[in-house]
Design an enzyme around this catalytic site. Structure first.
Site, PDB file in Angstrom:
ATOM      1  N   CYS A  69      -1.665  24.996 -13.731  1.00 32.49           N
ATOM      2  CA  CYS A  69      -2.340  25.435 -12.507  1.00 32.49           C
ATOM      3  C   CYS A  69      -2.683  26.912 -12.700  1.00 32.49           C
ATOM      4  O   CYS A  69      -2.779  27.378 -13.835  1.00 32.49           O
ATOM      5  CB  CYS A  69      -1.466  25.201 -11.268  1.00 32.49           C
ATOM      6  N   GLN A  70      -2.841  27.653 -11.634  1.00 33.32           N
ATOM      7  CA  GLN A  70      -3.200  29.066 -11.779  1.00 33.32           C
ATOM      8  C   GLN A  70      -2.013  29.929 -12.173  1.00 33.32           C
ATOM      9  O   GLN A  70      -2.114  30.752 -13.069  1.00 33.32           O
ATOM     10  CB  GLN A  70      -3.827  29.589 -10.478  1.00 33.32           C
TER      11      GLN A  70
END
Length: 121
Positions: free
Chosen positions: A89-90
């Protein structure tokens, strides 16, 4: 005396909350982005990006498939439980939640990328 008990209870709850957010789920392998770079071309690995579709469109790693975290439970049947699933994810927080969910759903080989795309260089 009652204030001391309340403070202890609050401290324990805060510690539990932080531990549940930052300690990797049991049975989930953690890798760095450097290790991910070496592994990107491995066959029979499912690479999943759990960010939103808009985040994914703005930038994503080749080979990763977008299954947003909020859709993962409903779309998990698109993945093989026997093959390794690498999740990103980020920042690593959503992927950690996704990894925990996949383990609960019976996926045997789940790997989370520490630091997410923010750690990608």
């Amino acid at each position: 005396m009652s204030q001391t008990i309340i403070n202890i209870v609050l401290f324990v709850l805060l510690a539990w909350f932080l531990a549940s957010r930052f300690i990797p789920p049991k049975g989930v392998r953690m890798i760095t982005t450097a290790e991910l770079k070496r592994r990107l071309k491995e066959p029979d690995v499912q690479y999943i990006d759990v960010r939103t579709p808009m985040e994914f469109r703005s930038f994503h790693l080749p080979g990763f498939r977008n299954i947003p975290l909020h859709e993962l439970a409903a779309r998990a049947r698109e993945l093989s439980k026997e093959k390794e699933v690498v999740v990103i994810c980020q920042s690593g927080i959503r992927s950690q939640k996704a990894s925990k969910l996949l383990k609960k759903m019976g996926f045997q080989h789940v790997t989370n990328v520490k630091g997410g795309l923010s750690a990608w260089q």
